[in-house]
Design a protein around this motif. Structure first.
Motif, PDB file in Angstrom:
ATOM      1  N   ILE A 179       0.842  -1.203   0.000  1.00 42.89           N
ATOM      2  CA  ILE A 179       0.000   0.000   0.000  1.00 42.89           C
ATOM      3  C   ILE A 179       0.874   1.250   0.000  1.00 42.89           C
ATOM      4  N   LEU A 180       1.850   1.290   0.888  1.00 43.89           N
ATOM      5  CA  LEU A 180       2.732   2.456   0.966  1.00 43.89           C
ATOM      6  C   LEU A 180       3.602   2.578  -0.287  1.00 43.89           C
ATOM      7  N   PHE A 181       4.015   1.436  -0.837  1.00 46.36           N
ATOM      8  CA  PHE A 181       4.821   1.492  -2.059  1.00 46.36           C
ATOM      9  C   PHE A 181       4.007   2.060  -3.220  1.00 46.36           C
ATOM     10  N   LYS A 182       2.774   1.587  -3.389  1.00 43.70           N
ATOM     11  CA  LYS A 182       1.930   2.091  -4.476  1.00 43.70           C
ATOM     12  C   LYS A 182       1.665   3.587  -4.330  1.00 43.70           C
ATOM     13  N   ALA A 183       1.599   4.047  -3.076  1.00 49.30           N
ATOM     14  CA  ALA A 183       1.362   5.474  -2.825  1.00 49.30           C
ATOM     15  C   ALA A 183       2.646   6.281  -2.865  1.00 49.30           C
ATOM     16  N   GLU A 196      -2.221  16.845  -0.744  1.00 48.50           N
ATOM     17  CA  GLU A 196      -3.532  16.284  -1.094  1.00 48.50           C
ATOM     18  C   GLU A 196      -3.432  15.266  -2.217  1.00 48.50           C
ATOM     19  N   ASN A 197      -2.631  15.553  -3.238  1.00 48.23           N
ATOM     20  CA  ASN A 197      -2.521  14.589  -4.341  1.00 48.23           C
ATOM     21  C   ASN A 197      -1.916  13.264  -3.857  1.00 48.23           C
ATOM     22  N   GLU A 198      -1.032  13.335  -2.856  1.00 44.39           N
ATOM     23  CA  GLU A 198      -0.451  12.117  -2.284  1.00 44.39           C
ATOM     24  C   GLU A 198      -1.475  11.376  -1.428  1.00 44.39           C
ATOM     25  N   ARG A 199      -2.320  12.129  -0.748  1.00 45.44           N
ATOM     26  CA  ARG A 199      -3.381  11.504   0.046  1.00 45.44           C
ATOM     27  C   ARG A 199      -4.362  10.757  -0.852  1.00 45.44           C
ATOM     28  N   ARG A 200      -4.678  11.360  -1.976  1.00 48.62           N
ATOM     29  CA  ARG A 200      -5.587  10.698  -2.908  1.00 48.62           C
ATOM     30  C   ARG A 200      -4.959   9.420  -3.477  1.00 48.62           C
ATOM     31  N   LYS A 201      -3.687   9.481  -3.746  1.00 47.92           N
ATOM     32  CA  LYS A 201      -2.985   8.294  -4.249  1.00 47.92           C
ATOM     33  C   LYS A 201      -2.957   7.200  -3.191  1.00 47.92           C
ATOM     34  N   PHE A 203      -5.190   6.832  -0.748  1.00 48.89           N
ATOM     35  CA  PHE A 203      -6.566   6.339  -0.645  1.00 48.89           C
ATOM     36  C   PHE A 203      -6.838   5.274  -1.701  1.00 48.89           C
ATOM     37  N   GLU A 204      -6.447   5.532  -2.939  1.00 48.83           N
ATOM     38  CA  GLU A 204      -6.660   4.565  -4.011  1.00 48.83           C
ATOM     39  C   GLU A 204      -5.832   3.304  -3.802  1.00 48.83           C
ATOM     40  N   ALA A 205      -4.619   3.457  -3.280  1.00 48.67           N
ATOM     41  CA  ALA A 205      -3.766   2.292  -3.024  1.00 48.67           C
ATOM     42  C   ALA A 205      -4.389   1.377  -1.977  1.00 48.67           C
ATOM     43  N   ILE A 206      -4.973   1.964  -0.944  1.00 49.68           N
ATOM     44  CA  ILE A 206      -5.642   1.170   0.094  1.00 49.68           C
ATOM     45  C   ILE A 206      -6.803   0.400  -0.516  1.00 49.68           C
ATOM     46  N   ARG A 207      -7.647   1.088  -1.245  1.00 46.75           N
ATOM     47  CA  ARG A 207      -8.842   0.450  -1.821  1.00 46.75           C
ATOM     48  C   ARG A 207      -8.472  -0.674  -2.794  1.00 46.75           C
ATOM     49  N   THR A 208      -7.592  -0.383  -3.739  1.00 42.45           N
ATOM     50  CA  THR A 208      -7.288  -1.368  -4.776  1.00 42.45           C
ATOM     51  C   THR A 208      -6.517  -2.548  -4.221  1.00 42.45           C
ATOM     52  N   ASN A 209      -5.576  -2.303  -3.322  1.00 42.07           N
ATOM     53  CA  ASN A 209      -4.775  -3.384  -2.766  1.00 42.07           C
ATOM     54  C   ASN A 209      -5.634  -4.370  -1.986  1.00 42.07           C
ATOM     55  N   LEU A 210      -6.516  -3.858  -1.131  1.00 42.80           N
ATOM     56  CA  LEU A 210      -7.353  -4.736  -0.316  1.00 42.80           C
ATOM     57  C   LEU A 210      -8.422  -5.435  -1.154  1.00 42.80           C
ATOM     58  N   LYS A 211      -8.979  -4.709  -2.138  1.00 40.22           N
ATOM     59  CA  LYS A 211      -9.983  -5.325  -3.005  1.00 40.22           C
ATOM     60  C   LYS A 211      -9.388  -6.482  -3.790  1.00 40.22           C
ATOM     61  N   GLU A 212      -8.195  -6.306  -4.331  1.00 39.82           N
ATOM     62  CA  GLU A 212      -7.531  -7.377  -5.078  1.00 39.82           C
ATOM     63  C   GLU A 212      -7.248  -8.575  -4.179  1.00 39.82           C
ATOM     64  N   ALA A 213      -6.826  -8.307  -2.933  1.00 46.53           N
ATOM     65  CA  ALA A 213      -6.534  -9.393  -2.004  1.00 46.53           C
ATOM     66  C   ALA A 213      -7.791 -10.177  -1.652  1.00 46.53           C
ATOM     67  N   VAL A 214      -8.905  -9.470  -1.486  1.00 42.28           N
ATOM     68  CA  VAL A 214     -10.184 -10.144  -1.215  1.00 42.28           C
ATOM     69  C   VAL A 214     -10.549 -11.061  -2.374  1.00 42.28           C
ATOM     70  N   GLU A 215     -10.410 -10.554  -3.591  1.00 43.17           N
ATOM     71  CA  GLU A 215     -10.765 -11.337  -4.775  1.00 43.17           C
ATOM     72  C   GLU A 215      -9.885 -12.571  -4.923  1.00 43.17           C
ATOM     73  N   LEU A 216      -8.654 -12.510  -4.413  1.00 49.74           N
ATOM     74  CA  LEU A 216      -7.739 -13.647  -4.485  1.00 49.74           C
ATOM     75  C   LEU A 216      -7.869 -14.575  -3.272  1.00 49.74           C
ATOM     76  N   GLY A 217      -8.782 -14.270  -2.378  1.00 51.23           N
ATOM     77  CA  GLY A 217      -8.998 -15.147  -1.233  1.00 51.23           C
ATOM     78  C   GLY A 217      -8.008 -14.964  -0.098  1.00 51.23           C
ATOM     79  N   GLY A 218      -7.252 -13.860  -0.124  1.00 46.33           N
ATOM     80  CA  GLY A 218      -6.316 -13.592   0.964  1.00 46.33           C
ATOM     81  C   GLY A 218      -4.952 -14.232   0.747  1.00 46.33           C
ATOM     82  N   LEU A 219      -4.176 -14.231   1.811  1.00 40.92           N
ATOM     83  CA  LEU A 219      -2.791 -14.684   1.756  1.00 40.92           C
ATOM     84  C   LEU A 219      -2.671 -16.195   1.560  1.00 40.92           C
TER      85      LEU A 219
END
Length: 270
Positions: A179-183, A196-201, A203-219
């Motif tokens: 998450i921190l790397f993507k941001a 602000e532009n870094e905060r938005r980046k 925010f998107e990193a948190i959402r996309t990273n966790l959503k992808e992990a959910v879709e893959l069934g976790g670790l």
């Protein structure tokens, strides 16, 4: 240690398998994981009908109709397993719930975890869940404005903030790495210095990273309700010390951030 994606999937699977079932037996093998004496715990769960099962952060919320909740946290790791009638049970577990159709739920902890029961009237005062922060998997609750709002007035470093469950619930030391790397943020970066532009980046990193992990069934080293591993195996920088950064080729470094380790690209993350 399971984080939001693993717990979200377990809760969803539990809801599919257990909803509307009646608990007919409660077997407690380790009373230390409870929030009350074993007999009181059994009395609160026995003969209850399972209602909706949801999650927030690293906690599973099981509604017990009509007026109670079973709250589950796997702590530093463990297994929640569903067994159809006649299936073999694990040799070790801390709690077993049997249902009217002879199906069984077993819960076992590797180190420590929590199996709590509360009345519906006292849920909002349950110490370990009542102050959980935003759920980053909930698109209605977790938007940029709500994220920016909890950042306001904070003066610490960004990693500590993101892992504080009272601000955002469910992020731990595994998913925080990428998450921190993507941001493109250093874990020790102070919150007031993040534009602000870094905060938005972020925010998107948190959402996309966790959503992808959910879709893959976790670790891959965590198991779901059916004892199946997740499919998250590879990280961009997390746990890849001395490997080249996937974007610039700089050697990934492992640093200490408070009591935890963080993997960073010293060139990309500022």
């Amino acid at each position: 240690m399971p984080e939001l994606p693993e717990i979200f999937n377990i809760a969803r699977q539990m809801n599919k398998e257990l909803f509307s079932k009646k608990i007919i037996l409660v077997d407690v093998r380790q009373e230390k994981c409870l929030n009350m004496p074993a007999n009181d715990f059994k009395s609160l769960l026995n003969n209850k009908i399972i209602g909706p099962i949801t999650s927030r952060g690293k906690w599973v919320f099981v509604k017990l109709e009509p007026d109670a909740y079973f709250l589950l946290s796997l702590g530093m790791g463990g297994n929640v397993l569903y067994h159809k009638s006649g299936e073999e049970l694990p040799d070790k577990y801390h709690l077993k719930l049997e249902f009217h159709d002879d199906s069984i739920l077993t819960i076992g902890f590797w180190w420590f975890g929590y199996c709590h029961a509360v009345s519906a009237y006292t849920l909002e005062t349950h110490k370990m869940t009542s102050k959980l922060g935003l759920s980053p998997i909930d698109e209605k609750e977790f938007n940029y404005d709500s994220f920016d709002s909890v950042l306001q007035g904070r003066r610490g470093n960004i990693k500590s903030f993101l892992m504080n469950q009272k601000y955002i619930a469910g992020i731990g030391n595994v998913y925080i790495q990428d998450i921190l790397f993507k941001a493109k943020l250093h874990p020790n970066r102070k919150i007031p210095d993040i534009a602000e532009n870094e905060r938005r980046k972020l925010f998107e990193a948190i959402r996309t990273n966790l959503k992808e992990a959910v879709e893959l069934g976790g670790l891959a080293y965590e198991k779901d309700l059916y004892n199946r591993p997740g499919r998250v195996e590879d990280f961009l920088v997390g746990y890849r010390e001395t490997s080249p950064c996937p974007e610039c080729g700089t050697e990934i470094r492992k640093i200490r951030t408070g009591s935890t380790a963080t993997y960073i690209c010293p060139s990309c993350q500022k």
